[in-house]
Design a protein around this motif. Structure first.
Motif, PDB file in Angstrom:
ATOM      1  N   UNK A  12       0.835  -1.216   0.000  1.00 49.88           N
ATOM      2  CA  UNK A  12       0.000   0.000   0.000  1.00 49.88           C
ATOM      3  C   UNK A  12       0.862   1.255   0.000  1.00 49.88           C
ATOM      4  N   UNK A  13       1.978   1.221   0.730  1.00 54.01           N
ATOM      5  CA  UNK A  13       2.881   2.376   0.756  1.00 54.01           C
ATOM      6  C   UNK A  13       3.486   2.626  -0.619  1.00 54.01           C
ATOM      7  N   UNK A  14       3.868   1.486  -1.297  1.00 61.11           N
ATOM      8  CA  UNK A  14       4.445   1.628  -2.645  1.00 61.11           C
ATOM      9  C   UNK A  14       3.413   2.143  -3.634  1.00 61.11           C
ATOM     10  N   UNK A  15       2.192   1.663  -3.521  1.00 65.64           N
ATOM     11  CA  UNK A  15       1.132   2.131  -4.423  1.00 65.64           C
ATOM     12  C   UNK A  15       0.852   3.606  -4.205  1.00 65.64           C
ATOM     13  N   UNK A  16       0.857   4.015  -2.931  1.00 65.51           N
ATOM     14  CA  UNK A  16       0.618   5.442  -2.644  1.00 65.51           C
ATOM     15  C   UNK A  16       1.742   6.304  -3.179  1.00 65.51           C
ATOM     16  N   UNK A  17       2.983   5.821  -3.106  1.00 69.66           N
ATOM     17  CA  UNK A  17       4.134   6.586  -3.614  1.00 69.66           C
ATOM     18  C   UNK A  17       4.059   6.718  -5.125  1.00 69.66           C
TER      19      UNK A  17
END
Length: 256
Positions: free
Chosen positions: A247-252
């Motif tokens: 989720x953090x990578x997708x948000x970035x």
């Protein structure tokens, strides 16, 4: 000491002397042991005694008067029936003893099989007598390692259950004892002074109930599954961490 007419006798078929010198009378109403003053019936569960004095004439006649053919036949028939009864009784006792030996042999074989199975699986097996509240432990401390006093519905056992598992375990066990079911499997946590809370899985079945359906005896196997539970928790944490990073990578990527 008295007896009714029905309890006495009116004919003596034969007088028999035993090897120890005692005299027995075979009569139309049973077999009697002759003493100086009393006659005691020996083939009845009820203790019946008569005074010898009232039967002295009959006893004297058995030696003085020749028996008729009918009397002889009746006497022989009585002896024959008595012999048949003894043979049948001895046969019954022999058959009963054989069945008992066969039963104990089956129990012994089943115990050996149970020992082998418990060694192969690594489980600790409990043979529980619920009526007498005793336990036979097979493959003791295989993977569990709890002290004897903690086992099986003792106060120590109940106190050792995890608060979140106690009500579930007791309700499950109550249903088992009172006939709700025979086979069961349950997982619960119990306190171990050396390792804190340990997870156990217990599988078993009721093998004997009383007339009211209440369990009298059950056999169960018990295994420590703490390491499995720990691996499961580690896997859940790993999956949660991977999901968080995804989720953090997708948000970035969305903000780039």
């Amino acid at each position: 000491m008295s007896a009714s007419a029905e309890q006495g006798f009116s004919q003596i078929y034969k007088s028999i002397e035993s090897t120890n010198g005692q005299t027995y009378l075979l009569t139309n109403n049973g077999t009697w042991l002759v003493d100086q003053k009393t006659l005691t019936r020996v083939d009845s569960t009820e203790k019946i005694q008569l005074y010898t004095q009232g039967y002295q004439q009959l006893i004297a006649n058995i030696h003085a008067e020749p028996k008729s053919l009918l009397q002889k036949l009746v006497g022989v028939s009585y002896i024959f029936v008595a012999v048949i009864f003894v043979i049948v009784y001895l046969y019954y006792q022999s058959s009963l003893n054989k069945r008992r030996r066969s039963y104990y042999e089956r129990i012994k074989v089943q115990q050996q099989i149970l020992n082998i199975a418990s060694l192969a699986t690594g489980d600790e097996v409990l043979d529980c007598d619920i009526v007498n509240n005793t336990i036979n432990r097979i493959n003791k401390n295989a993977t569990v390692g709890l002290s004897d006093e903690i086992y099986f519905q003792s106060e120590s056992f109940i106190r050792s259950l995890h608060p979140d598992d106690k009500s579930i375990f007791l309700g499950h066990f109550k249903s088992l004892i009172h006939g709700g079911k025979n086979n069961y499997q349950i997982e619960y946590r119990i306190s171990d002074s050396a390792n804190g809370w340990i997870w156990l899985v217990e599988r078993g079945c009721v093998i004997e109930r009383d007339d009211n359906g209440r369990a009298k005896r059950l056999v169960s196997s018990m295994r420590d599954i703490s390491s499995i539970k720990q691996e499961h928790e580690n896997l859940i944490r790993l999956i949660s961490e991977l999901e968080r990073r995804l989720k953090t990578a997708e948000a970035a990527l969305a903000n780039s």
